[in-house]
Write a protein that holds these residues in place. Structure first.
Motif, PDB file in Angstrom:
ATOM      1  N   MET A   1      86.016  31.570  14.582  1.00 36.94           N
ATOM      2  CA  MET A   1      86.836  32.734  14.862  1.00 36.94           C
ATOM      3  C   MET A   1      88.051  32.700  13.944  1.00 36.94           C
ATOM      4  SD  MET A   1      87.969  33.759  18.651  1.00 36.94           S
ATOM      5  CE  MET A   1      88.590  35.324  19.004  1.00 36.94           C
ATOM      6  N   ASN A   2      88.217  33.701  13.116  1.00 34.82           N
ATOM      7  CA  ASN A   2      89.293  33.725  12.142  1.00 34.82           C
ATOM      8  C   ASN A   2      90.195  34.920  12.424  1.00 34.82           C
ATOM      9  OD1 ASN A   2      90.942  33.420   9.974  1.00 34.82           O
ATOM     10  ND2 ASN A   2      89.398  33.860   8.427  1.00 34.82           N
ATOM     11  N   GLU A   3      91.192  34.736  13.266  1.00 34.54           N
ATOM     12  CA  GLU A   3      92.108  35.813  13.620  1.00 34.54           C
ATOM     13  C   GLU A   3      93.395  35.695  12.815  1.00 34.54           C
ATOM     14  OE1 GLU A   3      92.166  34.897  17.861  1.00 34.54           O
ATOM     15  OE2 GLU A   3      91.296  36.868  18.165  1.00 34.54           O
ATOM     16  N   THR A   4      93.985  36.835  12.494  1.00 32.21           N
ATOM     17  CA  THR A   4      95.264  36.827  11.800  1.00 32.21           C
ATOM     18  C   THR A   4      96.364  36.451  12.773  1.00 32.21           C
ATOM     19  OG1 THR A   4      94.495  38.549  10.308  1.00 32.21           O
ATOM     20  CG2 THR A   4      96.858  38.244  10.472  1.00 32.21           C
ATOM     21  N   VAL A   5      97.216  35.567  12.353  1.00 27.62           N
ATOM     22  CA  VAL A   5      98.322  35.097  13.178  1.00 27.62           C
ATOM     23  C   VAL A   5      99.618  35.440  12.471  1.00 27.62           C
ATOM     24  CG1 VAL A   5      99.400  33.063  14.199  1.00 27.62           C
ATOM     25  CG2 VAL A   5      96.920  33.200  14.066  1.00 27.62           C
ATOM     26  N   GLY A   6     100.561  36.020  13.188  1.00 31.01           N
ATOM     27  CA  GLY A   6     101.885  36.252  12.649  1.00 31.01           C
ATOM     28  C   GLY A   6     102.738  35.034  12.941  1.00 31.01           C
ATOM     29  N   VAL A   7     103.423  34.516  11.923  1.00 29.00           N
ATOM     30  CA  VAL A   7     104.177  33.274  12.070  1.00 29.00           C
ATOM     31  C   VAL A   7     105.593  33.472  11.544  1.00 29.00           C
ATOM     32  CG1 VAL A   7     104.267  30.835  11.453  1.00 29.00           C
ATOM     33  CG2 VAL A   7     102.060  31.960  11.669  1.00 29.00           C
ATOM     34  N   ILE A   8     106.568  32.973  12.280  1.00 31.11           N
ATOM     35  CA  ILE A   8     107.946  32.930  11.809  1.00 31.11           C
ATOM     36  C   ILE A   8     108.507  31.555  12.152  1.00 31.11           C
ATOM     37  CG2 ILE A   8     108.901  33.965  13.911  1.00 31.11           C
ATOM     38  CD1 ILE A   8     111.007  35.313  12.018  1.00 31.11           C
ATOM     39  N   SER A   9     109.272  31.014  11.238  1.00 31.52           N
ATOM     40  CA  SER A   9     109.865  29.699  11.477  1.00 31.52           C
ATOM     41  C   SER A   9     111.200  29.609  10.757  1.00 31.52           C
ATOM     42  CB  SER A   9     108.935  28.593  10.981  1.00 31.52           C
ATOM     43  OG  SER A   9     108.817  28.664   9.581  1.00 31.52           O
ATOM     44  N   SER A  10     111.959  28.610  11.143  1.00 28.97           N
ATOM     45  CA  SER A  10     113.179  28.285  10.407  1.00 28.97           C
ATOM     46  C   SER A  10     113.181  26.793  10.152  1.00 28.97           C
ATOM     47  CB  SER A  10     114.427  28.715  11.181  1.00 28.97           C
ATOM     48  OG  SER A  10     114.540  27.978  12.382  1.00 28.97           O
ATOM     49  N   MET A  11     113.840  26.419   9.078  1.00 30.24           N
ATOM     50  CA  MET A  11     113.878  25.010   8.704  1.00 30.24           C
ATOM     51  C   MET A  11     115.194  24.686   8.024  1.00 30.24           C
ATOM     52  SD  MET A  11     111.054  25.529   5.745  1.00 30.24           S
ATOM     53  CE  MET A  11     110.219  26.657   6.821  1.00 30.24           C
ATOM     54  N   ILE A  12     115.532  23.416   8.059  1.00 27.36           N
ATOM     55  CA  ILE A  12     116.671  22.904   7.309  1.00 27.36           C
ATOM     56  C   ILE A  12     116.105  22.154   6.118  1.00 27.36           C
ATOM     57  CG2 ILE A  12     118.651  21.349   7.284  1.00 27.36           C
ATOM     58  CD1 ILE A  12     118.946  21.886  10.289  1.00 27.36           C
ATOM     59  N   VAL A  13     116.534  22.537   4.947  1.00 31.06           N
ATOM     60  CA  VAL A  13     116.144  21.858   3.717  1.00 31.06           C
ATOM     61  C   VAL A  13     117.352  21.046   3.260  1.00 31.06           C
ATOM     62  CG1 VAL A  13     115.404  22.182   1.327  1.00 31.06           C
ATOM     63  CG2 VAL A  13     114.555  23.716   3.114  1.00 31.06           C
ATOM     64  N   GLN A  14     117.176  19.743   3.144  1.00 28.17           N
ATOM     65  CA  GLN A  14     118.248  18.889   2.632  1.00 28.17           C
ATOM     66  C   GLN A  14     118.046  18.745   1.133  1.00 28.17           C
ATOM     67  OE1 GLN A  14     120.986  17.464   4.383  1.00 28.17           O
ATOM     68  NE2 GLN A  14     121.633  17.226   2.267  1.00 28.17           N
ATOM     69  N   ALA A  15     119.058  19.130   0.370  1.00 20.62           N
ATOM     70  CA  ALA A  15     118.950  19.148  -1.089  1.00 20.62           C
ATOM     71  C   ALA A  15     120.106  18.378  -1.715  1.00 20.62           C
ATOM     72  CB  ALA A  15     118.978  20.591  -1.583  1.00 20.62           C
TER      73      ALA A  15
END
Length: 83
Positions: free
Chosen positions: A1-15
């Motif tokens: 089963m291949n359903e489209t998923v809406g995804v949102i995320s946040s992240m901290i990038v240490q640079a």
């Protein structure tokens, strides 16, 4: 089963602080990625939207591979079936 998923995320990038502007530019080139904040110590807040969890994971990995990025830490993640 291949359903489209809406995804949102946040992240901290240490640079590395001396490379932060170049890193922000590279992050901004990824589809669905937006730099929303930064500080002088090298922390960058990124919001990322994707169609699938796999796409999100792949983009996070690519962000982690940018020269000068020390780490990528997921802070928030939400996915749901798109209607």
């Amino acid at each position: 089963m291949n359903e489209t998923v809406g995804v949102i995320s946040s992240m901290i990038v240490q640079a590395r602080p001396e490379q932060i502007e170049l890193i922000k530019t590279e992050i901004g080139n990824f589809a669905g990625a937006e730099v929303t904040a930064q500080d002088s110590s090298g922390k960058i807040i990124v919001v990322l939207e994707a169609d699938t969890d796999r796409q999100l994971a792949d983009t996070m990995q690519k962000i982690g591979e940018i020269q000068g990025v020390l780490g990528v830490n997921l802070v928030f993640h939400h996915s749901e079936k798109a209607n």
